[in-house]
Design a protein around this motif. Structure first.
Motif, PDB file in Angstrom:
ATOM      1  N   GLU A 193       0.831  -1.206   0.000  1.00 53.96           N
ATOM      2  CA  GLU A 193       0.000   0.000   0.000  1.00 53.96           C
ATOM      3  C   GLU A 193       0.864   1.254   0.000  1.00 53.96           C
ATOM      4  OE1 GLU A 193      -3.543   2.161   2.638  1.00 53.96           O
ATOM      5  OE2 GLU A 193      -2.870   0.122   3.117  1.00 53.96           O
ATOM      6  N   ASP A 194       1.962   1.226   0.741  1.00 46.85           N
ATOM      7  CA  ASP A 194       2.862   2.375   0.773  1.00 46.85           C
ATOM      8  C   ASP A 194       3.481   2.618  -0.601  1.00 46.85           C
ATOM      9  OD1 ASP A 194       2.372   2.470   3.513  1.00 46.85           O
ATOM     10  OD2 ASP A 194       4.082   1.167   3.968  1.00 46.85           O
ATOM     11  N   LEU A 195       3.904   1.543  -1.259  1.00 41.71           N
ATOM     12  CA  LEU A 195       4.483   1.689  -2.589  1.00 41.71           C
ATOM     13  C   LEU A 195       3.437   2.154  -3.586  1.00 41.71           C
ATOM     14  CD1 LEU A 195       6.775  -1.477  -2.704  1.00 41.71           C
ATOM     15  CD2 LEU A 195       7.426   0.893  -2.234  1.00 41.71           C
ATOM     16  N   ASP A 196       2.200   1.701  -3.423  1.00 40.42           N
ATOM     17  CA  ASP A 196       1.115   2.166  -4.286  1.00 40.42           C
ATOM     18  C   ASP A 196       0.953   3.679  -4.185  1.00 40.42           C
ATOM     19  OD1 ASP A 196       0.135   0.206  -5.866  1.00 40.42           O
ATOM     20  OD2 ASP A 196      -1.585  -0.308  -4.615  1.00 40.42           O
ATOM     21  N   GLU A 197       1.059   4.202  -2.971  1.00 43.17           N
ATOM     22  CA  GLU A 197       0.899   5.645  -2.785  1.00 43.17           C
ATOM     23  C   GLU A 197       2.025   6.408  -3.470  1.00 43.17           C
ATOM     24  OE1 GLU A 197      -1.405   5.270   1.523  1.00 43.17           O
ATOM     25  OE2 GLU A 197       0.686   5.951   1.440  1.00 43.17           O
ATOM     26  N   GLU A 198       3.236   5.867  -3.460  1.00 40.37           N
ATOM     27  CA  GLU A 198       4.331   6.517  -4.170  1.00 40.37           C
ATOM     28  C   GLU A 198       4.090   6.493  -5.680  1.00 40.37           C
ATOM     29  OE1 GLU A 198       7.920   5.672  -0.943  1.00 40.37           O
ATOM     30  OE2 GLU A 198       8.090   4.900  -2.994  1.00 40.37           O
ATOM     31  N   MET A 215       5.472  21.680  -4.516  1.00 38.40           N
ATOM     32  CA  MET A 215       5.787  20.658  -3.510  1.00 38.40           C
ATOM     33  C   MET A 215       7.290  20.551  -3.244  1.00 38.40           C
ATOM     34  SD  MET A 215       3.071  17.734  -4.736  1.00 38.40           S
ATOM     35  CE  MET A 215       3.725  16.514  -3.592  1.00 38.40           C
ATOM     36  N   ARG A 216       7.938  21.667  -3.051  1.00 39.33           N
ATOM     37  CA  ARG A 216       9.369  21.642  -2.744  1.00 39.33           C
ATOM     38  C   ARG A 216       9.638  21.038  -1.370  1.00 39.33           C
ATOM     39  NH1 ARG A 216      12.383  24.808  -6.324  1.00 39.33           N
ATOM     40  NH2 ARG A 216      11.108  26.066  -7.745  1.00 39.33           N
ATOM     41  N   TRP A 217       8.582  20.859  -0.586  1.00 42.32           N
ATOM     42  CA  TRP A 217       8.734  20.260   0.748  1.00 42.32           C
ATOM     43  C   TRP A 217       8.930  18.742   0.693  1.00 42.32           C
ATOM     44  CZ3 TRP A 217       4.560  17.084   0.611  1.00 42.32           C
ATOM     45  CH2 TRP A 217       3.414  17.516  -0.072  1.00 42.32           C
ATOM     46  N   LEU A 218       8.761  18.156  -0.488  1.00 43.91           N
ATOM     47  CA  LEU A 218       8.963  16.714  -0.626  1.00 43.91           C
ATOM     48  C   LEU A 218      10.277  16.468  -1.344  1.00 43.91           C
ATOM     49  CD1 LEU A 218       7.446  13.987  -0.094  1.00 43.91           C
ATOM     50  CD2 LEU A 218       6.754  14.074  -2.498  1.00 43.91           C
ATOM     51  N   THR A 219      11.118  15.612  -0.802  1.00 51.85           N
ATOM     52  CA  THR A 219      12.412  15.321  -1.416  1.00 51.85           C
ATOM     53  C   THR A 219      12.536  13.828  -1.715  1.00 51.85           C
ATOM     54  OG1 THR A 219      13.647  14.856   0.617  1.00 51.85           O
ATOM     55  CG2 THR A 219      13.385  17.164   0.007  1.00 51.85           C
ATOM     56  N   GLU A 220      13.553  13.505  -2.482  1.00 54.12           N
ATOM     57  CA  GLU A 220      13.747  12.107  -2.872  1.00 54.12           C
ATOM     58  C   GLU A 220      14.049  11.220  -1.661  1.00 54.12           C
ATOM     59  OE1 GLU A 220      17.638  14.299  -3.282  1.00 54.12           O
ATOM     60  OE2 GLU A 220      15.535  14.643  -3.859  1.00 54.12           O
ATOM     61  N   ALA A 277      -4.693   9.858  -9.753  1.00 56.14           N
ATOM     62  CA  ALA A 277      -5.882   9.799  -8.891  1.00 56.14           C
ATOM     63  C   ALA A 277      -5.691  10.797  -7.772  1.00 56.14           C
ATOM     64  CB  ALA A 277      -6.075   8.392  -8.323  1.00 56.14           C
ATOM     65  N   GLY A 278      -6.690  11.665  -7.562  1.00 56.85           N
ATOM     66  CA  GLY A 278      -6.572  12.655  -6.506  1.00 56.85           C
ATOM     67  C   GLY A 278      -5.616  13.764  -6.901  1.00 56.85           C
ATOM     68  N   SER A 279      -4.887  14.298  -5.917  1.00 58.88           N
ATOM     69  CA  SER A 279      -3.947  15.386  -6.175  1.00 58.88           C
ATOM     70  C   SER A 279      -2.548  14.966  -5.738  1.00 58.88           C
ATOM     71  CB  SER A 279      -4.359  16.642  -5.405  1.00 58.88           C
ATOM     72  OG  SER A 279      -4.135  16.483  -4.015  1.00 58.88           O
ATOM     73  N   PRO A 280      -1.515  15.561  -6.349  1.00 60.88           N
ATOM     74  CA  PRO A 280      -0.147  15.228  -5.921  1.00 60.88           C
ATOM     75  C   PRO A 280       0.082  15.514  -4.437  1.00 60.88           C
ATOM     76  CG  PRO A 280      -0.117  16.439  -7.997  1.00 60.88           C
ATOM     77  CD  PRO A 280      -1.518  16.506  -7.482  1.00 60.88           C
ATOM     78  N   GLU A 281      -0.471  16.616  -3.953  1.00 59.24           N
ATOM     79  CA  GLU A 281      -0.238  16.993  -2.555  1.00 59.24           C
ATOM     80  C   GLU A 281      -0.829  15.970  -1.587  1.00 59.24           C
ATOM     81  OE1 GLU A 281      -1.863  20.936  -2.583  1.00 59.24           O
ATOM     82  OE2 GLU A 281       0.133  21.833  -2.662  1.00 59.24           O
ATOM     83  N   TYR A 282      -1.952  15.377  -1.971  1.00 56.54           N
ATOM     84  CA  TYR A 282      -2.573  14.372  -1.104  1.00 56.54           C
ATOM     85  C   TYR A 282      -1.623  13.204  -0.890  1.00 56.54           C
ATOM     86  CZ  TYR A 282      -5.674  10.588   0.351  1.00 56.54           C
ATOM     87  OH  TYR A 282      -6.239   9.529   1.035  1.00 56.54           O
ATOM     88  N   TRP A 283      -1.052  12.680  -1.981  1.00 57.05           N
ATOM     89  CA  TRP A 283      -0.132  11.549  -1.873  1.00 57.05           C
ATOM     90  C   TRP A 283       1.195  11.993  -1.270  1.00 57.05           C
ATOM     91  CZ3 TRP A 283      -2.989   7.597  -2.123  1.00 57.05           C
ATOM     92  CH2 TRP A 283      -4.054   7.507  -3.029  1.00 57.05           C
ATOM     93  N   GLY A 284       1.620  13.214  -1.607  1.00 64.34           N
ATOM     94  CA  GLY A 284       2.879  13.712  -1.064  1.00 64.34           C
ATOM     95  C   GLY A 284       2.866  13.815   0.448  1.00 64.34           C
ATOM     96  N   GLU A 285       1.757  14.263   0.999  1.00 66.69           N
ATOM     97  CA  GLU A 285       1.651  14.357   2.459  1.00 66.69           C
ATOM     98  C   GLU A 285       1.773  12.982   3.108  1.00 66.69           C
ATOM     99  OE1 GLU A 285      -1.492  16.390   4.386  1.00 66.69           O
ATOM    100  OE2 GLU A 285      -1.232  18.219   3.217  1.00 66.69           O
ATOM    101  N   THR A 333      10.116  21.241   9.602  1.00 65.22           N
ATOM    102  CA  THR A 333       9.973  22.444   8.775  1.00 65.22           C
ATOM    103  C   THR A 333       9.282  22.118   7.460  1.00 65.22           C
ATOM    104  OG1 THR A 333      11.962  23.427   9.755  1.00 65.22           O
ATOM    105  CG2 THR A 333      11.241  24.287   7.619  1.00 65.22           C
ATOM    106  N   ARG A 334       9.669  21.016   6.847  1.00 70.77           N
ATOM    107  CA  ARG A 334       9.035  20.640   5.579  1.00 70.77           C
ATOM    108  C   ARG A 334       7.581  20.225   5.776  1.00 70.77           C
ATOM    109  NH1 ARG A 334      11.017  16.432   2.788  1.00 70.77           N
ATOM    110  NH2 ARG A 334      12.533  15.538   4.231  1.00 70.77           N
ATOM    111  N   TRP A 335       7.295  19.551   6.904  1.00 74.44           N
ATOM    112  CA  TRP A 335       5.910  19.167   7.185  1.00 74.44           C
ATOM    113  C   TRP A 335       5.039  20.411   7.393  1.00 74.44           C
ATOM    114  CZ3 TRP A 335       2.676  15.250   6.831  1.00 74.44           C
ATOM    115  CH2 TRP A 335       1.483  15.289   7.539  1.00 74.44           C
ATOM    116  N   ASN A 336       5.555  21.397   8.095  1.00 73.88           N
ATOM    117  CA  ASN A 336       4.792  22.623   8.321  1.00 73.88           C
ATOM    118  C   ASN A 336       4.526  23.347   7.008  1.00 73.88           C
ATOM    119  OD1 ASN A 336       4.679  22.188  11.071  1.00 73.88           O
ATOM    120  ND2 ASN A 336       6.450  23.477  11.533  1.00 73.88           N
ATOM    121  N   ARG A 337       5.490  23.323   6.107  1.00 76.25           N
ATOM    122  CA  ARG A 337       5.281  23.938   4.796  1.00 76.25           C
ATOM    123  C   ARG A 337       4.234  23.175   4.000  1.00 76.25           C
ATOM    124  NH1 ARG A 337      10.977  24.184   2.072  1.00 76.25           N
ATOM    125  NH2 ARG A 337       9.671  24.819   0.302  1.00 76.25           N
TER     126      ARG A 337
END
Length: 374
Positions: A193-198, A215-220, A277-285, A333-337
């Motif tokens: 399920e985690d890999l599916d979300e990625e 979404m600069r708050w998400l990194t590799e 499916a959905g939005s990038p930010e939803y999965w990114g969070e 800091t990235r989570w707050n952003r």
């Protein structure tokens, strides 16, 4: 000097664990205070809670509670010692008069009471910090919490406050950073399920590059699978260059980065980034939350390792623990952003903060063949 047994200690010394250094410090301090009660002033700010041994804590409480005896009278009789014993015995039933006298005999130098007290306080600081680290680790791995990130952040703040308080109690001194051999990062379990979300993030970011640009708050480093991290870099590289973004251009970028292999064909890669499916930010969070909790667990393990190393002084515990928390604060800091409210304003209404929208998928799409690639 032979070990003086506790009043309720097992006679089978071969099976009992060896006493820790603080055990001897507690015995020496209590012996000093029983021999010379005026030395109590040298122990500030020591309190009964700082003791590791319950019987010793009860004795210290009795010594602090009872009025000190006249030195001349104390040198001639045991009246004050008997009063201390009577006061402490309800809280430590196994305590005996012989143990009090043994403590007095055990104390090397009553004038060193302040040094013994510092050893006790230092050991208590170690135990307090370890307890907070254990709670942090437990919270970060608790699947039943409704808001695990907020709870984990609260516990991290608690540790910071503990470190600030300890820094006031123990003066800094020149010395190296802790030399403790730290354990490796806690391994992150990659469930399907985690890999599916990625995978869904990659496909949705390809379909909505404008949202991915924010979404600069998400990194590799937040991804579980290196391939997914590399594909995220491919997508964001196209976005930041202002290039066109779609499954074909992502394929081209991935090719330039050497991501295509016998097990990941061009057809597979295009299928992977073509099911939004959905939005990038939803999965990114979701991905960032998982990375945050994993980092919190690693921080807790490292702080525990510092506390378990008896070679570390209180100052080294503080320095090392603050360094470990710095890693978590970067993710904070990235989570707050990522979760900060957006400001919405109109001509007829004042500006107000509203939660950042997150488009959830109406239902989980079926797994495509490309999702089998790891």
């Amino acid at each position: 000097m032979p070990h003086t047994p506790e009043p309720d200690e097992d006679d089978d010394f071969d099976l009992a664990p060896a006493p820790k250094p603080v055990h001897y410090a507690e015995q020496a301090l209590l012996g000093a205070l029983l021999l010379a009660p005026t030395r109590l002033a040298d122990t500030e700010p020591l309190i009964a809670h700082d003791f590791d041994n319950h019987t010793h804590a009860a004795l210290f409480t009795a010594i602090r509670t009872l009025p000190p005896p006249d030195p001349a009278d104390h040198a001639k009789d045991t009246a004050w010692l008997n009063a201390v014993l009577d006061h402490a015995r309800p809280h430590a039933p196994g305590l005996s008069a012989s143990y009090l006298h043994a403590l007095i005999q055990f104390c090397p130098q009553s004038k060193h009471a302040a040094a013994y007290a510092r050893m006790i306080r230092a050991d208590n600081a170690r135990r307090i910090l370890r307890g907070h680290a254990e709670r942090l680790a437990s919270t970060a791995t608790d699947p039943g919490l409704p808001n695990p990130v907020a709870t984990t952040l609260g516990l991290a703040d608690d540790i910071s406050r503990v470190l600030d308080a300890l820094a006031e109690q123990f003066a800094p001194h020149p010395g190296p950073f802790p030399r403790t051999a730290l354990p490796a990062d806690v391994p992150r379990q990659a469930g399907e399920e985690d890999l599916d979300e990625e995978r869904l993030l990659l496909a949705t970011a390809t379909a909505h590059p404008a949202e991915a640009q924010q979404m600069r708050w998400l990194t590799e480093t937040d991804f579980l699978l290196p391939l997914h991290a590399a594909l995220w870099q491919s997508i964001t590289a196209l976005v930041h260059r202002g290039d066109m973004v779609d499954p074909v251009t992502v394929l081209g970028e991935a090719q330039h980065r050497g991501l295509l292999t016998d097990s990941l064909t061009p057809k597979d890669l295009m299928a992977l980034v073509s099911t939004p499916a959905g939005s990038p930010e939803y999965w990114g969070e979701k991905i960032l939350k998982r990375a945050f909790l994993a980092r919190a667990q690693t921080v807790a393990v490292r702080i525990t390792a510092y506390t378990d190393d008896p070679a570390n002084t209180p100052h080294q515990l503080i320095t090392g623990s603050r360094g470990a928390l710095a890693d978590l604060n970067a993710l904070r800091t990235r989570w707050n952003r990522a979760t900060a409210p957006t400001i919405v304003s109109t001509a007829s209404a004042p500006a107000r903060s509203t939660p950042r929208p997150r488009a959830e998928p109406p239902h989980r799409p079926p797994v495509t063949p490309a999702r089998a690639h790891r």
